[in-house]
Design a protein around this motif. Structure first.
Motif, mmCIF file in Angstrom:
data_model
loop_
_atom_site.group_PDB
_atom_site.id
_atom_site.type_symbol
_atom_site.label_atom_id
_atom_site.label_comp_id
_atom_site.label_asym_id
_atom_site.label_seq_id
_atom_site.Cartn_x
_atom_site.Cartn_y
_atom_site.Cartn_z
ATOM 1 N N VAL A 91 0.843 -1.196 0.000
ATOM 2 C CA VAL A 91 0.000 0.000 0.000
ATOM 3 C C VAL A 91 0.877 1.244 0.000
ATOM 4 C CG1 VAL A 91 -1.604 1.365 1.414
ATOM 5 C CG2 VAL A 91 -2.002 -1.089 1.090
ATOM 6 N N LYS A 92 1.917 1.229 0.832
ATOM 7 C CA LYS A 92 2.832 2.371 0.912
ATOM 8 C C LYS A 92 3.538 2.589 -0.424
ATOM 9 C CE LYS A 92 6.594 4.197 3.698
ATOM 10 N NZ LYS A 92 7.518 3.948 4.795
ATOM 11 N N ALA A 93 3.896 1.516 -1.084
ATOM 12 C CA ALA A 93 4.579 1.613 -2.381
ATOM 13 C C ALA A 93 3.672 2.234 -3.443
ATOM 14 C CB ALA A 93 5.047 0.234 -2.833
ATOM 15 N N ARG A 94 2.381 2.063 -3.285
ATOM 16 C CA ARG A 94 1.432 2.643 -4.249
ATOM 17 C C ARG A 94 1.355 4.155 -4.113
ATOM 18 N NH1 ARG A 94 -4.058 -0.485 -4.911
ATOM 19 N NH2 ARG A 94 -4.255 1.357 -6.178
ATOM 20 N N GLY A 95 1.740 4.650 -2.953
ATOM 21 C CA GLY A 95 1.772 6.100 -2.778
ATOM 22 C C GLY A 95 0.487 6.719 -2.306
ATOM 23 N N GLY A 96 -0.291 6.037 -1.516
ATOM 24 C CA GLY A 96 -1.452 6.701 -0.920
ATOM 25 C C GLY A 96 -2.734 5.928 -1.054
ATOM 26 N N THR A 97 -3.788 6.651 -0.807
ATOM 27 C CA THR A 97 -5.111 6.051 -0.818
ATOM 28 C C THR A 97 -5.742 6.211 -2.200
ATOM 29 O OG1 THR A 97 -6.070 8.124 -0.068
ATOM 30 C CG2 THR A 97 -5.483 6.552 1.625
ATOM 31 N N PRO A 98 -6.622 5.300 -2.559
ATOM 32 C CA PRO A 98 -7.286 5.414 -3.857
ATOM 33 C C PRO A 98 -8.254 6.597 -3.872
ATOM 34 C CG PRO A 98 -8.022 3.438 -2.682
ATOM 35 C CD PRO A 98 -6.979 4.088 -1.853
ATOM 36 N N ASP A 99 -8.594 7.030 -5.068
ATOM 37 C CA ASP A 99 -9.490 8.173 -5.239
ATOM 38 C C ASP A 99 -10.839 7.948 -4.570
ATOM 39 O OD1 ASP A 99 -7.563 9.471 -6.684
ATOM 40 O OD2 ASP A 99 -8.350 8.853 -8.641
ATOM 41 N N VAL A 100 -11.364 6.744 -4.677
ATOM 42 C CA VAL A 100 -12.668 6.435 -4.088
ATOM 43 C C VAL A 100 -12.625 6.674 -2.583
ATOM 44 C CG1 VAL A 100 -14.326 4.598 -3.647
ATOM 45 C CG2 VAL A 100 -13.253 4.779 -5.884
ATOM 46 N N GLU A 101 -11.595 6.177 -1.939
ATOM 47 C CA GLU A 101 -11.488 6.334 -0.498
ATOM 48 C C GLU A 101 -11.300 7.800 -0.128
ATOM 49 O OE1 GLU A 101 -8.955 4.617 3.303
ATOM 50 O OE2 GLU A 101 -8.676 3.735 1.328
ATOM 51 N N ALA A 102 -10.519 8.530 -0.879
ATOM 52 C CA ALA A 102 -10.312 9.958 -0.605
ATOM 53 C C ALA A 102 -11.626 10.726 -0.737
ATOM 54 C CB ALA A 102 -9.259 10.520 -1.543
ATOM 55 N N ARG A 103 -12.404 10.424 -1.781
ATOM 56 C CA ARG A 103 -13.703 11.087 -1.958
ATOM 57 C C ARG A 103 -14.647 10.755 -0.812
ATOM 58 N NH1 ARG A 103 -13.307 9.293 -7.327
ATOM 59 N NH2 ARG A 103 -14.940 7.767 -6.921
ATOM 60 N N LEU A 104 -14.662 9.489 -0.403
ATOM 61 C CA LEU A 104 -15.535 9.098 0.696
ATOM 62 C C LEU A 104 -15.139 9.778 1.998
ATOM 63 C CD1 LEU A 104 -16.060 5.293 -0.002
ATOM 64 C CD2 LEU A 104 -17.725 7.131 -0.253
#
Length: 138
Positions: free
Chosen positions: A61-74
């Motif tokens: 998850v850390k390697a991906r560089g953050g949270t997905p857009d869906v989670e950020a919007r929620l």
């Protein structure tokens, strides 16, 4: 209770689905709770029995560089809704205070209306006001 034999395989498959953005059982959040739901295992399977898989998940998850857009919007929407709830609670408090004032004013006007009706009808009130009588000695 002993873990199922395929528990590690289910966790790995769930990890892949979540990281690919195709969850089947969970909301797809990049959390251990979502991973446990997705893998259909208790959360403590990740926090106690399979720490290596938990750590691997967090590293990926850390390697991906953050949270997905869906989670950020929620998460943003949750913040907005909490503000709305706070505003509505303030409004409800004010309305409750207003209701008490309106009830008191309604009672006062009802009594005044009754007094005026009694005066107009010529009926004497049930209560006689006490007024000082003039004293001739003074």
């Amino acid at each position: 209770m002993s873990p199922a034999l395929d528990e590690r395989d289910r966790i790995r498959a769930a990890m892949a689905r979540i990281l690919d953005g195709t969850p089947e059982r969970s909301n797809g959040a990049l959390t251990i709770v979502a991973l446990a739901v997705e893998a259909d295992v208790p959360r403590n399977a990740l926090t106690q029995r399979h720490l290596d898989l938990k750590n691997d998940f967090y590293e990926r998850v850390k390697a991906r560089g953050g949270t997905p857009d869906v989670e950020a919007r929620l998460r943003k929407r949750v913040v907005e809704l909490k503000k709305t709830i706070a505003n509505k609670n303030d409004e409800i408090t004010q309305l409750r205070a207003d209701v008490q004032g309106f009830l008191a004013e309604n009672t006062r006007l009802t009594l005044e209306n009754q007094e005026l009706r009694d005066v107009l009808s010529g009926n004497k009130a049930n209560v006689t006001p006490l007024r000082p009588t003039p004293n001739p000695d003074r």
